[in-house]
Design a protein around this motif. Structure first.
Motif, PDB file in Angstrom:
ATOM      1  N   LEU A 149      -6.053 -17.237  10.363  1.00 26.56           N
ATOM      2  CA  LEU A 149      -4.620 -16.940  10.364  1.00 26.56           C
ATOM      3  C   LEU A 149      -4.048 -17.018   8.955  1.00 26.56           C
ATOM      4  O   LEU A 149      -3.192 -16.200   8.565  1.00 26.56           O
ATOM      5  CB  LEU A 149      -3.869 -17.886  11.303  1.00 26.56           C
ATOM      6  CG  LEU A 149      -4.045 -17.626  12.798  1.00 26.56           C
ATOM      7  CD1 LEU A 149      -3.401 -18.738  13.614  1.00 26.56           C
ATOM      8  CD2 LEU A 149      -3.451 -16.268  13.197  1.00 26.56           C
ATOM      9  N   ARG A 150      -4.512 -17.977   8.179  1.00 20.04           N
ATOM     10  CA  ARG A 150      -4.078 -18.050   6.776  1.00 20.04           C
ATOM     11  C   ARG A 150      -4.523 -16.807   6.012  1.00 20.04           C
ATOM     12  O   ARG A 150      -3.759 -16.245   5.222  1.00 20.04           O
ATOM     13  CB  ARG A 150      -4.647 -19.300   6.119  1.00 20.04           C
ATOM     14  CG  ARG A 150      -3.902 -20.581   6.487  1.00 20.04           C
ATOM     15  CD  ARG A 150      -4.543 -21.783   5.855  1.00 20.04           C
ATOM     16  NE  ARG A 150      -3.735 -22.979   6.049  1.00 20.04           N
ATOM     17  CZ  ARG A 150      -4.216 -24.214   6.071  1.00 20.04           C
ATOM     18  NH1 ARG A 150      -5.518 -24.421   5.894  1.00 20.04           N
ATOM     19  NH2 ARG A 150      -3.412 -25.244   6.244  1.00 20.04           N
ATOM     20  N   ALA A 151      -5.745 -16.356   6.265  1.00 16.91           N
ATOM     21  CA  ALA A 151      -6.257 -15.173   5.575  1.00 16.91           C
ATOM     22  C   ALA A 151      -5.476 -13.918   5.944  1.00 16.91           C
ATOM     23  O   ALA A 151      -5.388 -12.977   5.144  1.00 16.91           O
ATOM     24  CB  ALA A 151      -7.734 -14.982   5.909  1.00 16.91           C
ATOM     25  N   ARG A 152      -4.894 -13.924   7.140  1.00 15.51           N
ATOM     26  CA  ARG A 152      -4.104 -12.777   7.591  1.00 15.51           C
ATOM     27  C   ARG A 152      -2.619 -12.934   7.259  1.00 15.51           C
ATOM     28  O   ARG A 152      -1.798 -12.111   7.666  1.00 15.51           O
ATOM     29  CB  ARG A 152      -4.281 -12.609   9.104  1.00 15.51           C
ATOM     30  CG  ARG A 152      -5.718 -12.357   9.545  1.00 15.51           C
ATOM     31  CD  ARG A 152      -6.172 -10.936   9.287  1.00 15.51           C
ATOM     32  NE  ARG A 152      -5.494 -10.023  10.194  1.00 15.51           N
ATOM     33  CZ  ARG A 152      -5.919  -9.727  11.416  1.00 15.51           C
ATOM     34  NH1 ARG A 152      -7.062 -10.259  11.873  1.00 15.51           N
ATOM     35  NH2 ARG A 152      -5.266  -8.878  12.181  1.00 15.51           N
ATOM     36  N   ALA A 153      -2.250 -13.995   6.517  1.00 19.75           N
ATOM     37  CA  ALA A 153      -0.861 -14.262   6.113  1.00 19.75           C
ATOM     38  C   ALA A 153       0.072 -14.342   7.319  1.00 19.75           C
ATOM     39  O   ALA A 153       1.235 -13.960   7.243  1.00 19.75           O
ATOM     40  CB  ALA A 153      -0.374 -13.195   5.125  1.00 19.75           C
TER      41      ALA A 153
END
Length: 306
Positions: free
Chosen positions: A90-94
């Motif tokens: 989820l962090r990687a997908r902002a």
């Protein structure tokens, strides 16, 4: 005799339940209404996936959360290693906005250490929020006599407007459902604007949920209600009015002739500030080695509260 005593106890619980429902706090109409997209999935992270991080479950969950524009996401039967992987993805997908680093909470119902459960990882419930969360409330529910410590996990949005997002996964044992439902209900009563998404293991038409559903939910498929909540799929006139769409393929005794709905999203009726809706999505078949990624469907909903 034990069952007869329990039926009497459950009846007294239902009466107390109904009284409590009438004392729910009124909404603060001075606050601007907020609209949230809610996403809920029991992923069977252990029973179907054995705690796997590589069979597609994590990717499918994150894709769905992002593509559906979820503000809140709730998971049941999630392994803690899968929870950590979802945070990373989820962090990687902002997905968490504004540099939000406090967007996830996990509460185990089985601890880490058993190699036969989640590949040795802990197992339980999880919450994710696009916007920052405050400190979580972690409520262990009355035991059903098994090793699993069923729980209720809740966390407020850190904006101070009173919205609290919760999830729970209740027992499958019918003798203990009423006591766990009451414990969840009592905790929700302490919040201004609760939204709870979870696997209740109880269907909308069953009398055990009468203390939840507001009397305004009065249909052929769901009547006799005395509570203070609406479920986001109860107003769908096309899919079993008052009940909503199936979330599993399990057989049911409901009056619409559809499979069982046990995954629910409840919002207190007095906090509603506009229309609401929900949909049940067919589970992905993109996970490797299994026919479907879960035996539950993803439940999505939209609600405006004040």
């Amino acid at each position: 005799m034990r069952r007869a005593m329990f039926r009497g106890f459950a009846l007294s619980l239902a009466c107390a339940f109904s009284v409590a429902a009438g004392t729910a706090q009124a909404a603060d109409t001075s606050v601007t209404p907020r609209t949230y997209n809610v996403w809920q999935w029991n992923v069977a992270g252990n029973t179907i996936h054995d705690g796997s991080l590589t069979d597609g479950l994590v990717d499918q969950a994150v894709d769905s959360i992002v593509n559906r524009g979820a503000d809140f996401a709730a998971f049941n039967e999630l392994c803690q290693n899968q929870y950590s992987a979802i945070i990373t993805e989820l962090r990687a997908r902002a997905w968490p906005v504004d540099g939000n680093t406090s967007f996830a909470r996990f509460e185990p119902s089985l601890p880490a250490g058993d190699a036969d459960v989640c590949a040795g990882s802990a197992y339980g419930n999880a919450l994710f929020s696009k916007h920052p969360l405050g400190s979580a409330d972690r409520v262990t529910l009355p035991t059903d006599g098994t090793a699993e410590a069923r729980n209720l996990l809740c966390a407020p949005l850190a904006d101070g407007l009173g919205t609290v997002f919760c999830t729970t996964h209740l027992t499958t044992d019918p003798d203990f459902k009423s006591t766990q439902l009451k414990a969840v209900f009592d905790q929700l009563a302490t919040y201004d604007t609760p939204i709870i998404a979870g696997d209740f293991n109880v269907q909308p038409h069953h009398k055990k949920l009468n203390p939840y559903y507001a009397p305004s939910v009065n249909t052929v498929a769901n009547d006799g209600n005395t509570g203070s909540y609406r479920e986001l799929d109860d107003a769908d006139s096309a899919h079993c009015p008052g009940h909503g769409e199936s979330t599993t393929d399990a057989p049911s005794d409901n009056k619409c002739g559809i499979a069982a709905k046990i995954d629910l999203v409840f919002v207190r009726e007095s906090t509603l500030a506009g229309p609401y809706s929900a949909d049940s999505l067919a589970p992905s078949t993109a996970c490797t080695g299994v026919a479907a990624c879960s035996d539950h469907r993803v439940l999505i909903g939209t609600v405006t509260v004040q």
